[in-house]
Enzyme design. Structure first.
Site, PDB file in Angstrom:
ATOM      1  N   GLY A  27       0.769  -1.236   0.000  1.00 10.60           N
ATOM      2  CA  GLY A  27       0.000   0.000   0.000  1.00 10.60           C
ATOM      3  C   GLY A  27       0.799   1.285   0.000  1.00 10.60           C
ATOM      4  O   GLY A  27       0.225   2.369   0.091  1.00 10.60           O
ATOM      5  N   SER A  33       2.148   8.133   2.478  1.00  9.73           N
ATOM      6  CA  SER A  33       1.271   6.980   2.677  1.00  9.73           C
ATOM      7  C   SER A  33       1.332   6.459   4.109  1.00  9.73           C
ATOM      8  O   SER A  33       2.409   6.393   4.722  1.00  9.73           O
ATOM      9  CB  SER A  33       1.663   5.835   1.743  1.00  9.73           C
ATOM     10  OG  SER A  33       1.524   6.203   0.390  1.00  9.73           O
ATOM     11  N   ILE A  34       0.182   6.040   4.622  1.00 11.75           N
ATOM     12  CA  ILE A  34       0.134   5.399   5.930  1.00 11.75           C
ATOM     13  C   ILE A  34       1.037   4.169   5.941  1.00 11.75           C
ATOM     14  O   ILE A  34       1.759   3.924   6.912  1.00 11.75           O
ATOM     15  CB  ILE A  34      -1.310   5.006   6.276  1.00 11.75           C
ATOM     16  CG1 ILE A  34      -2.152   6.261   6.542  1.00 11.75           C
ATOM     17  CG2 ILE A  34      -1.351   4.078   7.488  1.00 11.75           C
ATOM     18  CD1 ILE A  34      -3.641   5.983   6.692  1.00 11.75           C
ATOM     19  N   VAL A  79      -3.762  -5.883  -6.635  1.00 11.74           N
ATOM     20  CA  VAL A  79      -4.624  -6.986  -6.207  1.00 11.74           C
ATOM     21  C   VAL A  79      -5.782  -7.219  -7.168  1.00 11.74           C
ATOM     22  O   VAL A  79      -6.436  -8.261  -7.121  1.00 11.74           O
ATOM     23  CB  VAL A  79      -5.155  -6.770  -4.773  1.00 11.74           C
ATOM     24  CG1 VAL A  79      -4.008  -6.740  -3.780  1.00 11.74           C
ATOM     25  CG2 VAL A  79      -6.007  -5.507  -4.682  1.00 11.74           C
ATOM     26  N   ILE A 106      -4.600  -0.682   1.500  1.00 13.37           N
ATOM     27  CA  ILE A 106      -5.081  -0.313   0.171  1.00 13.37           C
ATOM     28  C   ILE A 106      -6.600  -0.218   0.180  1.00 13.37           C
ATOM     29  O   ILE A 106      -7.286  -0.984   0.866  1.00 13.37           O
ATOM     30  CB  ILE A 106      -4.633  -1.318  -0.920  1.00 13.37           C
ATOM     31  CG1 ILE A 106      -5.002  -2.758  -0.530  1.00 13.37           C
ATOM     32  CG2 ILE A 106      -3.133  -1.202  -1.157  1.00 13.37           C
ATOM     33  CD1 ILE A 106      -4.670  -3.780  -1.594  1.00 13.37           C
ATOM     34  N   ALA A 109     -12.220   2.940  -4.807  1.00 13.20           N
ATOM     35  CA  ALA A 109     -13.562   2.929  -5.399  1.00 13.20           C
ATOM     36  C   ALA A 109     -13.529   3.879  -6.586  1.00 13.20           C
ATOM     37  O   ALA A 109     -12.827   4.899  -6.549  1.00 13.20           O
ATOM     38  CB  ALA A 109     -14.612   3.376  -4.385  1.00 13.20           C
ATOM     39  N   TYR A 169     -18.117  10.284   3.050  1.00 14.23           N
ATOM     40  CA  TYR A 169     -17.366   9.022   3.001  1.00 14.23           C
ATOM     41  C   TYR A 169     -18.106   7.996   2.148  1.00 14.23           C
ATOM     42  O   TYR A 169     -17.495   7.087   1.586  1.00 14.23           O
ATOM     43  CB  TYR A 169     -17.117   8.498   4.411  1.00 14.23           C
ATOM     44  CG  TYR A 169     -15.980   7.517   4.499  1.00 14.23           C
ATOM     45  CD1 TYR A 169     -14.710   7.840   4.011  1.00 14.23           C
ATOM     46  CD2 TYR A 169     -16.155   6.261   5.052  1.00 14.23           C
ATOM     47  CE1 TYR A 169     -13.662   6.940   4.084  1.00 14.23           C
ATOM     48  CE2 TYR A 169     -15.116   5.352   5.138  1.00 14.23           C
ATOM     49  CZ  TYR A 169     -13.871   5.698   4.641  1.00 14.23           C
ATOM     50  OH  TYR A 169     -12.829   4.790   4.716  1.00 14.23           O
ATOM     51  N   LYS A 176     -15.660  -0.440   4.444  1.00 14.91           N
ATOM     52  CA  LYS A 176     -14.777  -0.535   5.617  1.00 14.91           C
ATOM     53  C   LYS A 176     -15.455  -1.284   6.759  1.00 14.91           C
ATOM     54  O   LYS A 176     -14.779  -1.956   7.547  1.00 14.91           O
ATOM     55  CB  LYS A 176     -14.352   0.863   6.076  1.00 14.91           C
ATOM     56  CG  LYS A 176     -13.382   1.562   5.129  1.00 14.91           C
ATOM     57  CD  LYS A 176     -12.024   0.875   5.081  1.00 14.91           C
ATOM     58  CE  LYS A 176     -11.006   1.718   4.311  1.00 14.91           C
ATOM     59  NZ  LYS A 176      -9.673   1.073   4.230  1.00 14.91           N
ATOM     60  N   LYS A 206      -3.617  13.447   5.514  1.00 12.25           N
ATOM     61  CA  LYS A 206      -3.429  13.962   4.157  1.00 12.25           C
ATOM     62  C   LYS A 206      -2.668  12.939   3.322  1.00 12.25           C
ATOM     63  O   LYS A 206      -1.455  13.000   3.168  1.00 12.25           O
ATOM     64  CB  LYS A 206      -2.669  15.292   4.188  1.00 12.25           C
ATOM     65  CG  LYS A 206      -3.455  16.433   4.815  1.00 12.25           C
ATOM     66  CD  LYS A 206      -2.662  17.735   4.776  1.00 12.25           C
ATOM     67  CE  LYS A 206      -3.455  18.879   5.377  1.00 12.25           C
ATOM     68  NZ  LYS A 206      -2.692  20.155   5.370  1.00 12.25           N
TER      69      LYS A 206
END
Length: 268
Positions: A27, A33-34, A79, A106, A109, A169, A176, A206
């Site tokens: 991811g 990125s997280i 994926v 990851i 949509a 969201y 989720k 962010k």
């Protein structure tokens, strides 16, 4: 990291508490990125890393980060493309023989479905969002299981919109929610293998993925105003929490959703 580490963090870093552990990170898109924050903390704590990138377009952004982290394995992983996730795990099997940590960060949509009302979401958009954002984590768990004969930890990234309505969201809320439910069922099914499964739920950050949400800047501003701590979390905060969940400090925890949001989720 931005803040001075706590005494516990110092002990963990100095002891390299994840030394000898092998972690797959799926991811990372860029330095914001997280997944990168998690990978950086895992590496600081001594883990060896396998890092994936989405495609050739993403590779120039991710490869320098993988090199900086000293990743032993660097491989493509979309994926949505049949066989790519399986190829990553086959490479891990051949190179390492086993795996201790797998982090799934990851989500996707189609823009028109993400930014429109849930009630107007398309069949195909919902299926794509569910496949990439949720079912791919289940696939990851299935592939990781035989590589974790002595146990391990699986981690997925969620958001508060899974449990409460967060304006804009939209489609990702139910997706989720499904991911968090999958975490609980996987924790139950894999518990006897000593494989622990967790969702981590960061506050607004962010990231490139978050920028696709409508009026995201408003969400960030409101988060700062409403969170008891009065500030946003960062990717290092998420990484420290994710790392904790992989250590013996959390050896009796599984199936949880852990919030890293400055207390935002407790507010009415």
């Amino acid at each position: 990291m931005n803040d001075q580490p706590t005494d516990l963090t110092k002990v963990a870093i100095q002891s390299k508490i994840l030394h000898g552990k092998r972690a797959l990170i799926v991811g990372i898109a860029n330095e914001h990125s997280i997944a990168y924050g998690c990978a950086r903390v895992f590496r600081e704590l001594g883990a060896d890393l396998a890092v994936t990138y989405l495609n050739e377009k993403a590779k120039p952004y991710v490869e320098p980060l993988a090199k900086e982290l000293g990743a032993s394995i660097f491989a493509p992983c979309d994926v949505a493309q049949g066989g790519q996730l399986e190829s990553v795990f086959e490479r891990i099997r051949k190179s390492w023989g086993s795996l201790d940590i797998a982090l799934h960060s990851i989500a996707f949509a189609p823009k028109e479905d993400l930014q429109g009302r849930l009630v107007d979401s398309s069949d195909e958009g919902f299926k794509v969002a569910m496949d990439i954002s949720c079912h791919s984590f289940i696939r990851m768990a299935r592939l990781a299981e035989p590589l974790m004969p002595d146990g391990g930890t699986l981690l997925a990234m969620s958001y508060h919109g899974a449990n409460k309505v967060v304006p804009n969201y939209n489609l990702m809320g139910p997706v989720k929610a499904a991911l968090e439910s999958a975490v609980r069922y996987l924790a139950y099914e894999l518990g006897d293998k000593h494989i622990r499964v967790h969702a981590v739920s960061p506050g607004p950050l962010k990231t490139r993925a978050a920028s696709g949400l409508k009026d995201f800047d408003v969400l960030l501003t409101e988060a700062i105003e409403r969170a008891p701590i009065g500030e946003l979390v960062d990717i290092d905060d998420v990484g420290l929490t994710a790392a904790y969940l992989t250590t013996p400090f959390a050896r009796r925890l599984t199936g949880t959703t852990t919030y890293v949001d400055g207390g935002l989720s407790i507010m009415a």
